[in-house]
Each structure stands twice: as structure tokens, then as C-alpha cells.
Design a protein around this motif. Structure first.
Motif, short mmCIF file in Angstrom:
data_model
loop_
_atom_site.label_atom_id
_atom_site.label_comp_id
_atom_site.label_asym_id
_atom_site.label_seq_id
_atom_site.Cartn_x
_atom_site.Cartn_y
_atom_site.Cartn_z
N VAL A 160 -45.00 -113.81 22.18
CA VAL A 160 -44.04 -113.23 21.23
C VAL A 160 -44.82 -112.40 20.21
CG1 VAL A 160 -42.38 -113.75 19.40
CG2 VAL A 160 -42.36 -115.10 21.50
N PHE A 161 -44.53 -111.11 20.14
CA PHE A 161 -45.20 -110.24 19.17
C PHE A 161 -44.47 -110.28 17.83
CE2 PHE A 161 -45.96 -107.87 23.26
CZ PHE A 161 -47.29 -108.23 23.38
N ARG A 162 -45.26 -110.21 16.76
CA ARG A 162 -44.66 -110.14 15.42
C ARG A 162 -44.87 -108.74 14.86
NH1 ARG A 162 -48.21 -111.78 10.85
NH2 ARG A 162 -48.56 -109.56 11.03
N VAL A 163 -43.78 -108.10 14.42
CA VAL A 163 -43.87 -106.76 13.82
C VAL A 163 -43.52 -106.90 12.34
CG1 VAL A 163 -42.94 -104.42 13.84
CG2 VAL A 163 -43.18 -105.69 16.00
N ARG A 164 -44.51 -106.62 11.47
CA ARG A 164 -44.26 -106.67 10.02
C ARG A 164 -44.32 -105.25 9.49
NH1 ARG A 164 -47.41 -111.36 7.41
NH2 ARG A 164 -45.77 -112.51 8.49
N LEU A 165 -43.14 -104.70 9.19
CA LEU A 165 -43.04 -103.28 8.83
C LEU A 165 -43.51 -103.03 7.39
CD1 LEU A 165 -39.57 -103.07 10.44
CD2 LEU A 165 -41.38 -101.48 11.09
N CYS A 166 -44.01 -101.81 7.15
CA CYS A 166 -44.37 -101.43 5.78
C CYS A 166 -43.08 -101.16 5.00
CB CYS A 166 -45.29 -100.20 5.77
SG CYS A 166 -44.46 -98.70 6.28
N ASP A 167 -43.19 -100.96 3.67
CA ASP A 167 -41.96 -100.88 2.87
C ASP A 167 -41.18 -99.57 3.05
OD1 ASP A 167 -43.72 -99.26 1.58
OD2 ASP A 167 -43.91 -100.51 -0.22
N ARG A 168 -41.65 -98.68 3.92
CA ARG A 168 -40.87 -97.45 4.21
C ARG A 168 -39.74 -97.73 5.19
NH1 ARG A 168 -45.26 -94.06 6.63
NH2 ARG A 168 -43.49 -93.03 7.63
N TYR A 169 -39.75 -98.93 5.79
CA TYR A 169 -38.75 -99.23 6.82
C TYR A 169 -38.01 -100.53 6.53
CZ TYR A 169 -40.89 -95.48 9.43
OH TYR A 169 -41.34 -94.25 9.81
#
Length: 364
Positions: free
Chosen positions: A260-269
Motif C-alpha cells: 500500500v503506497f502512501r501519498v502525502r500531498l504538499c499544501d498546493r493540493y
DNA sequence: GTTTTGTAATGGATGGATCA
DNA sequence: TGATCCATCCATTACAAAAC
């Protein structure tokens, strides 16, 4: 399979529920059913499922109920048996695989009003069933409407892929999770819940079964999930590639496994915007194109996931989109209530119909 | 003839070996 | 050590054989 003039329709359990995949056979041996027969799933997980109005050869797990006395309407009999589904299931035999009990089935007492009344009852139930199905269809349409709104606001990236200047790896911290079976001797350990592939479904998290894992304390910090993370699976069916859901902190101190991949987006998204983006045809096409394919399975690796092109949409526009989504959610909730009412109405009619309590003048 | 049990085929999840 | 991918296990379904 293409139907030839001599082929018969081959009816299996799924055909009792829908006509999505009609199969044919050259074989002319076996049990042939006519539209006037009622079909019942005889064994297996779906034992007791009823169908009628079909014509063809039935599979070995199905049984044919042929009306042998006149003046019995097939639709009426089919609806009666559907109303007895729970009772039929409760009387099934077999230790592991349920089998319909013929003794019990034969013991069911079918109320037999005059034929015109039977037809009226069947028609009333058909109408109520249609209303129920319309609500279900409405739910599907509201789901696809969200995608249409996305395409209207942001366009179809398949036609404008050059506009996508960033990749996911540039705008998010993407990582795979903890691998089970590591050597743990000599380390400070902790046992915590973790997300597996089975927990991550397409658009939601299935938290019905949460397993624990013992990991090094330092690994726990590395893999700990935060609200707003998007979890994505390595692969699965071709049509489920890139399936993912938003983690909103439902379980404290939870981590994720290596599939399971974890995607932690920057605050632009905004995570919700990204989750809808994942549902677009462009993204599905991207994953399908780069995935590694084996028999009936496809998988993506972290490099391919990081390479996913990402649109550069302003926060304001993302928020506008999510406001519309909120309105759609309200409509879905209202439709859900209607669906519940339609189901309750149908079940009530079904029970009353076969107890002779249905006033056909009132429901006509 | 009917019911129960066994098995092959298939789909899907995941543990863990291997490689960079 | 982390990423990748193969091997294996499990669940479900359909069908067939065995038992009653």
C-alpha cells in the motif's frame, strides 16, 4: 461467444440477477427451462436466488421448478419464492456449502388466488421493484455526475496531457510501507494496527478487519499515517489499477504495509481533489499503460506512481469543485433515504401480498 | 434419483525472496 | 535498506463423483 442459430442460452447463477453477460452453448443435453418456469439456485453461496422468464439450458447448480397445474402465473410464483428467500436459506442443508432443502421447498404453501388477482399482485410488485431499482440507478448516476463535473471544470487531460507539467513525485511524498518478516532482534518494538491491500478499496476504506503488526519503533514513526494521506494499492484487476482512498485518521497510531503506497500531498493540493483526479479516464489510462501485466492482474511500482502527471490547478478552483461535490453528496443522502423507503415499501408489499392483506385498489 | 462431498478452475491478496 | 515481483495461500464457483 457468438450465438448461432442452433445455440441455446446457457443460464448460470448470475443470469438470475441480470443479463449483463449472456452465454450460449452448443450442447443440447441437460435441463432446459422455458419462460414459464421458475429457476432456483440450488447450492453455493447464492442458494435460494430466484429467476424466471428465461429460456435455455441451466447449469448444474440451478434447478427448474415447472408449474404442473393450470392457473398459476409464473411471475406470481417467482415473487412468492423471492418473498421466502430468508426462510429457504434458513432451511438449507450442508456443513460448508448451503444446499436448498427439497423437503422444505415442497412444504411451502403457495396461496393461490384467481389468476387475474395473481397477475395483478405480480404487476404491483414489479412496479414497486422498478421504483426500488430507479433509486439504485440514481445513485450510480450521481456518482458518475461527480466525474462529469470534474471534466467540465478541468477538462479532459487525455486531450491536453502537455499541460500537466508536474509529476506526483514532485508535489507529494510518496512511499511504500512496512515489510513483514523483518529481523526485529535488538530493536525497541511496538505493535500497531496497519492498513493492508484489503482495507484500501476504490474510493473508500474497508475497516471491517484491522490486523496488527509488530515493528521497530523507528519504523513506526516512518510509516505512521496522518489525516489527509491518500492510500493507494500496488495493483489488482485491470479496472482497479490505481485504486485509492483518503485516510482521515479513523484509527490511532496506524501504519501501512509495503503493498500500500502512501501519498502525502504538499499544501498546493487538497486530498479530496486528488482522489477525484485519480478517478479520471486520463489517470486510469496512465496506470493501464505503464502497469506490469500478468494473467488477469496488473501492478504499478513506486517509480511509475511518482511519475503520474499532476494538473496545476489553483487551490481556489479545487475548493470550488469540492463545493459542488458537497452539493452532490447532499443529493446522494436524500436519494439514499428514498432508496431505503422504496426497499421498505417493496418488502412490506411482498409480505402483505402473500398473506392476502394487499388491497389492490389502493396500490393500483 | 437425490443429496452430500470432493475437486478443478479462477480470481485475488499478501508474505517473503531477490535485486539494486 | 527499500523496491520489486514471484510464489503461495485463500475464497468462491461450477461441476462431477460418491454416498445414501
Amino acid at each position: 461467444m457468438v450465438k448461432s442459430v442452433t445455440n441455446n442460452r446457457y443460464i448460470q447463477i448470475d443470469d438470475l440477477r441480470n443479463d449483463n453477460l449472456i452465454k450460449y452453448t452448443d450442447d443440447d443435453k441437460g435441463t432446459f427451462v422455458e419462460p414459464s418456469d421458475v429457476i432456483i439456485a440450488w447450492d453455493g453461496a447464492n442458494a435460494g436466488t430466484i429467476g424466471y422468464g428465461l429460456e435455455g439450458l441451466i447449469g448444474s447448480t440451478l434447478a427448474r421448478l415447472k408449474v404442473i397445474i393450470p392457473h398459476i402465473d409464473t411471475n406470481y410464483l417467482g415473487r412468492f419464492l423471492q418473498s421466502k428467500f430468508k426462510e429457504i436459506r434458513n432451511n438449507c442443508t450442508g456443513a460448508t456449502i448451503p444446499h436448498v432443502s427439497k423437503v422444505h421447498l415442497n412444504s411451502l404453501l403457495v396461496p393461490v388466488p384467481p389468476l387475474p388477482i395473481q397477475k395483478q399482485i405480480a404487476a404491483v410488485l414489479e412496479k414497486a421493484d422498478n421504483l426500488r431499482q430507479q433509486s439504485q440507478q440514481m445513485e450510480q448516476e450521481l456518482n458518475s455526475l461527480a466525474q462529469s463535473v470534474f471534466l467540465d471544470m478541468f477538462g479532459d487531460y487525455r486531450k491536453d496531457a502537455m499541460s500537466l507539467k508536474s509529476s506526483l513525485g514532485e508535489v507529494a511524498d510518496v512511499r511504500s510501507g512496512v515489510t513483514k518478516g523483518q529481523k526485529l532482534e535488538g530493536h525497541k518494538l511496538t505493535t500497531v494496527p496497519y492498513m493492508r491491500v484489503a482495507n484500501v478499496q476504490d474510493g473508500y476504506l474497508d475497516l471491517s478487519e484491522i490486523k496488527d503488526i509488530t515493528v521497530k519503533a523507528k519504523d513506526f514513526e516512518k510509516y505512521q499515517l496522518k489525516a489527509g494521506d491518500v492510500l493507494m494499492t500496488e495493483g489488482g484487476d485491470f479496472d482497479k489499477l490505481g485504486r485509492g482512498a483518503i485516510w482521515s485518521g479513523q484509527i490511532a497510531n496506524c501504519i501501512h504495509q509495503n503493498h500500500v503506497f502512501r501519498v502525502r500531498l504538499c499544501d498546493r493540493y487538497i486530498s479530496e481533489f486528488f482522489a477525484y483526479y485519480l478517478q479520471t479516464p486520463f489517470v486510469k489510462q496512465y496506470f493501464l499503460k505503464c502497469a506490469k501485466k500478468t494473467t488477469n492482474l496488473a501492478s504499478i511500482n513506486i517509480t511509475q506512481l511518482k511519475g503520474l502527471p499532476i494538473p496545476d490547478e489553483s487551490i481556489g478552483k479545487q475548493q470550488s469543485f469540492l463545493r459542488i461535490i458537497d452539493e452532490l453528496k447532499a443529493l446522494k443522502e436524500a436519494n439514499f433515504e428514498q432508496q431505503e423507503q422504496a426497499n421498505a415499501h417493496f418488502n412490506s408489499l411482498m409480505q402483505r401480498a402473500f398473506k392476502g392483506e394487499l388491497d389492490l385498489k389502493d396500490v393500483a
